[in-house]
Structures are given as structure tokens and as C-alpha cells.
Scaffold this motif. Structure first.
Motif, PDB file in Angstrom:
ATOM      1  N   ALA A  66     -11.937   6.318  -2.846  1.00 17.79           N
ATOM      2  CA  ALA A  66     -11.959   6.381  -1.379  1.00 17.79           C
ATOM      3  C   ALA A  66     -10.943   7.386  -0.861  1.00 17.79           C
ATOM      4  CB  ALA A  66     -11.675   4.994  -0.808  1.00 17.79           C
TER       5      ALA A  66
ATOM      6  N   ARG B  42      -8.102   3.315   7.039  1.00 14.03           N
ATOM      7  CA  ARG B  42      -9.417   2.942   6.513  1.00 14.03           C
ATOM      8  C   ARG B  42      -9.292   2.398   5.089  1.00 14.03           C
ATOM      9  NH1 ARG B  42     -14.766   3.536   7.332  1.00 14.03           N
ATOM     10  NH2 ARG B  42     -16.095   3.760   5.483  1.00 14.03           N
ATOM     11  N   THR B  43      -8.470   3.029   4.293  1.00 15.03           N
ATOM     12  CA  THR B  43      -8.293   2.568   2.915  1.00 15.03           C
ATOM     13  C   THR B  43      -7.668   1.179   2.886  1.00 15.03           C
ATOM     14  OG1 THR B  43      -7.985   4.858   2.183  1.00 15.03           O
ATOM     15  CG2 THR B  43      -7.280   3.120   0.684  1.00 15.03           C
TER      16      THR B  43
ATOM     17  N   PRO C 250     -10.095  -6.536   2.273  1.00 11.59           N
ATOM     18  CA  PRO C 250     -11.079  -7.569   1.910  1.00 11.59           C
ATOM     19  C   PRO C 250     -10.830  -8.195   0.540  1.00 11.59           C
ATOM     20  CG  PRO C 250     -12.183  -5.659   2.857  1.00 11.59           C
ATOM     21  CD  PRO C 250     -10.752  -5.267   2.637  1.00 11.59           C
ATOM     22  N   ASN C 251     -10.185  -7.459  -0.357  1.00 13.74           N
ATOM     23  CA  ASN C 251      -9.946  -7.972  -1.701  1.00 13.74           C
ATOM     24  C   ASN C 251      -8.729  -8.895  -1.788  1.00 13.74           C
ATOM     25  OD1 ASN C 251     -11.887  -6.422  -3.698  1.00 13.74           O
ATOM     26  ND2 ASN C 251     -11.211  -4.930  -2.174  1.00 13.74           N
TER      27      ASN C 251
ATOM     28  N   ALA D 224     -10.817   9.374   2.803  1.00 17.39           N
ATOM     29  CA  ALA D 224     -10.531   8.212   3.644  1.00 17.39           C
ATOM     30  C   ALA D 224      -9.056   8.186   4.029  1.00 17.39           C
ATOM     31  CB  ALA D 224     -10.895   6.928   2.902  1.00 17.39           C
TER      32      ALA D 224
ATOM     33  N   TYR E  63       0.816  -1.218   0.000  1.00 16.41           N
ATOM     34  CA  TYR E  63       0.000   0.000   0.000  1.00 16.41           C
ATOM     35  C   TYR E  63       0.848   1.265   0.000  1.00 16.41           C
ATOM     36  CZ  TYR E  63      -3.139   3.677   1.545  1.00 16.41           C
ATOM     37  OH  TYR E  63      -3.830   4.866   1.647  1.00 16.41           O
TER      38      TYR E  63
ATOM     39  N   PHE F 219      -7.560  -1.241   5.364  1.00 15.38           N
ATOM     40  CA  PHE F 219      -8.286  -2.347   5.991  1.00 15.38           C
ATOM     41  C   PHE F 219      -9.749  -2.447   5.559  1.00 15.38           C
ATOM     42  CE2 PHE F 219      -4.703  -1.687   8.864  1.00 15.38           C
ATOM     43  CZ  PHE F 219      -4.258  -2.990   9.018  1.00 15.38           C
ATOM     44  N   TYR F 220     -10.313  -1.359   5.046  1.00 15.47           N
ATOM     45  CA  TYR F 220     -11.713  -1.397   4.658  1.00 15.47           C
ATOM     46  C   TYR F 220     -11.893  -1.603   3.158  1.00 15.47           C
ATOM     47  CZ  TYR F 220     -16.661  -0.119   4.440  1.00 15.47           C
ATOM     48  OH  TYR F 220     -18.016  -0.130   4.223  1.00 15.47           O
ATOM     49  N   HIS F 221     -11.000  -1.043   2.366  1.00 17.10           N
ATOM     50  CA  HIS F 221     -11.157  -1.108   0.915  1.00 17.10           C
ATOM     51  C   HIS F 221     -10.222  -2.121   0.248  1.00 17.10           C
ATOM     52  CE1 HIS F 221     -13.884   2.328   0.807  1.00 17.10           C
ATOM     53  NE2 HIS F 221     -13.077   2.938   1.658  1.00 17.10           N
TER      54      HIS F 221
ATOM     55  N   LYS G 266      -4.568  -1.681  -5.274  1.00 19.08           N
ATOM     56  CA  LYS G 266      -4.550  -0.289  -4.820  1.00 19.08           C
ATOM     57  C   LYS G 266      -4.698   0.714  -5.964  1.00 19.08           C
ATOM     58  CE  LYS G 266       0.375   0.952  -4.813  1.00 19.08           C
ATOM     59  NZ  LYS G 266       1.470   1.460  -3.976  1.00 19.08           N
TER      60      LYS G 266
END
Length: 303
Positions: free
Chosen positions: A196, A205-206, A213-214, A201, A125, A208-210, A188
Motif C-alpha cells: 500500500a 490511509r495506510t 482494521p487488523n 497510499a 505506525y 486507518f484503512y490497512h 505494519k
């Protein structure tokens, strides 16, 4: 009240459908299903094995009808898996040893997966200097052979299950870190991640949330592989005499039969722990192979 109940019911129905979908996907492959059955039996033995053991694996000595200690006797009604060179019940040792193997496998696998996932997620990231530092650290871990380093560390301390688990975690996270990082680099740059960030964001948040999950499926896959790696590593260390001396494990059983000089004679002492280790590690890889087809559809084979 009714709206909340409906919402909860819908959520539970959705979760149930997802679980059933995963089970149907697993059952569709006979090898993966067999692996799941073996893994379920291993989990049961890991949790309840010591309580199911008919005798104390260390203190109890099996005696033959003549009243003497039954040394290196083959399987019989009094000792289903035979006895050791000290007259101990191999069946009781097998059941009791499943717990140590289970604990190292589960916690070592989880630790390996979590550390590797977090390192790969952070590295992919942020990129730049963060990526450079974490990947050089990963390269360093790749350059250090696990077994010699583990033996070196355990030479200066008294081995125990949790220390061995920690050493496994510190050396085996490198592979999932590499794979997760490559997945994050692809995710990413997608539009929803850029949107986001543009909407304000934060980094956490970017990540772990966006993004997480992928790539979570890949993390779960390598966590499962980590369980197999941890079990094999623990058994290897115990066989070399660097296992927990206070805990019975399948690796330690192999060490004892080797040290007694009966490894070519007492097949009933060798086969239970050897088959147990091989069956569990193989079952994990069979399940992982099945779900790898879902993570990477391009490797699916024609049915």
C-alpha cells in the motif's frame, strides 16, 4: 435498479450473517452469555431506571402504617429494598443510580478505548521520535496513581459526572495504548501494508484503512474492559465523597450508608448497589474473556 437491490440485499445478508456468527460465538460460552444478559439489564436500567423508580429517590420519604417516617426499615411491600436512615426508598435510589453509573461507564469506556487506540496506532505506525514521545507520555501516566491524582484534581473543582468521566479517560487509556501499539508493530511490517505504501497510499490511509482494521478487535476488547474500569473508578470516587453531589449513583449510595454508620446493620441498603457494581463489572470481564479467545487464539482453553 435490480442490480443495486441485489447488491444491497447481499450486503444486508452478509451483515446479518456476521452478527449471527458473533451471537453464536457468545452463546457457546454460558458465562459470557450470562454476562451479556446482565449487561443488557444494566443498559435497560441505565436508560429507563429513573423513569421506572416508583418514588423520587431524594424528595420522597417512606412512611410506616403509623404515619411516621420509616427509618432503616427492612424490605417490605411499601419499600421493596427497605429504607435508608432518612426514610428514603432504596429501590428508587437503586433504579435512579443506575443512570449515572451507566453514563460514566459507557462514555468513560469509549473515551478510554478511543484515546488508547489512537495513541497506540500512531505510536506503532510512525515509530522513531513519535513513538518515543507517546510511549514516554504513556510511561508517565503509568507512574501517576489514578486514585490519588483524581482526588487531588477533584479537591479544587466541584465534581460532576462529565468531569469525573474526563478524568477517567485521561488516566485509564494507557493500557489499551500499550497493547494496540504492540499489535501495530507486528501488522505494519506485513506485505500488504508495504504494498500500500509503495503504491502511493498516504500515512492516514495506510493507518486507518490497512492497519486499523487488523487491530480493531483488540481496541474493542479494551474498550469493553474500559467500561468496567470506569464503573469501578466512579464508584470508588463516589464512596470517598468525591462523586457528583447532584446525582444519585450506586457508589454514592454506598457512601451514604457508610456515613450513616449503618453499613453493618442495613444490609438491604448495602447489597443492591454493591451487587449491581460487582455484577456489571464481572459481566464485562466475562464477555471480554470470551472475545479475547478470538483475538488471541493461542489462549483458547479446551472445551
Amino acid at each position: 435498479m435490480s442490480t443495486g437491490s441485489i447488491s444491497l440485499r447481499e450486503r444486508l445478508t452478509g451483515e446479518y450473517s456476521r452478527v449471527m456468527d458473533q451471537l453464536r460465538f457468545l452463546v457457546a460460552d454460558r458465562l459470557a452469555l450470562a454476562g451479556a444478559v446482565v449487561l443488557a439489564v444494566f443498559t435497560f436500567l441505565g436508560l429507563f431506571g429513573p423513569m421506572l423508580a416508583p418514588h423520587d429517590p431524594i424528595a420522597y420519604s417512606v412512611r410506616n402504617p403509623a404515619g411516621s417516617i420509616a427509618v432503616l426499615e427492612s424490605p417490605s411491600l411499601s419499600a421493596w429494598f427497605g429504607t435508608t436512615s432518612f426514610g428514603k426508598d432504596v429501590f428508587s435510589q437503586f433504579l435512579a443510580g443506575a443512570r449515572a453509573t451507566f453514563l460514566v461507564g459507557i462514555f468513560g469506556g469509549l473515551g478510554t478505548g478511543i484515546i488508547g487506540f489512537l495513541v497506540g496506532l500512531t505510536s506503532g505506525y510512525f515509530g522513531g521520535r513519535v513513538d518515543e514521545f507517546l510511549m514516554r507520555l504513556t510511561d508517565l501516566t503509568f507512574s501517576l496513581p489514578f486514585m490519588p491524582m483524581a482526588l487531588l484534581l477533584l479537591t479544587f473543582v466541584r465534581p460532576n459526572i462529565w468531569l469525573i468521566t474526563l478524568i477517567i479517560m485521561l488516566f485509564l487509556w494507557k493500557m489499551p495504548a500499550r497493547v494496540v501499539r504492540s499489535e501495530v508493530l507486528a501488522v505494519k511490517n506485513r506485505t500488504f501494508v508495504k504494498s500500500a505504501r509503495a503504491s502511493g497510499a498516504g500515512h492516514l490511509r495506510t493507518m486507518f484503512y490497512h492497519i486499523a482494521p487488523n487491530v480493531l478487535a483488540t481496541g474493542f476488547l479494551y474498550t469493553a474492559y474500559g467500561v468496567a474500569w470506569s464503573i469501578a473508578a466512579q464508584a470508588s470516587l463516589a464512596f470517598l465523597g468525591f462523586g457528583d453531589p447532584t446525582a444519585t449513583s450506586w457508589g454514592r449510595m454506598l457512601r451514604q450508608v457508610f456515613a450513616s454508620g449503618a453499613i453493618r446493620v442495613a444490609w438491604w441498603w448495602v447489597l443492591p448497589p454493591a451487587i449491581g457494581i460487582a455484577a456489571v463489572t464481572t459481566s464485562v470481564f466475562l464477555i471480554g474473556r470470551r472475545y479475547e479467545e478470538r483475538v488471541n487464539p493461542e489462549i483458547q482453553t479446551n472445551q
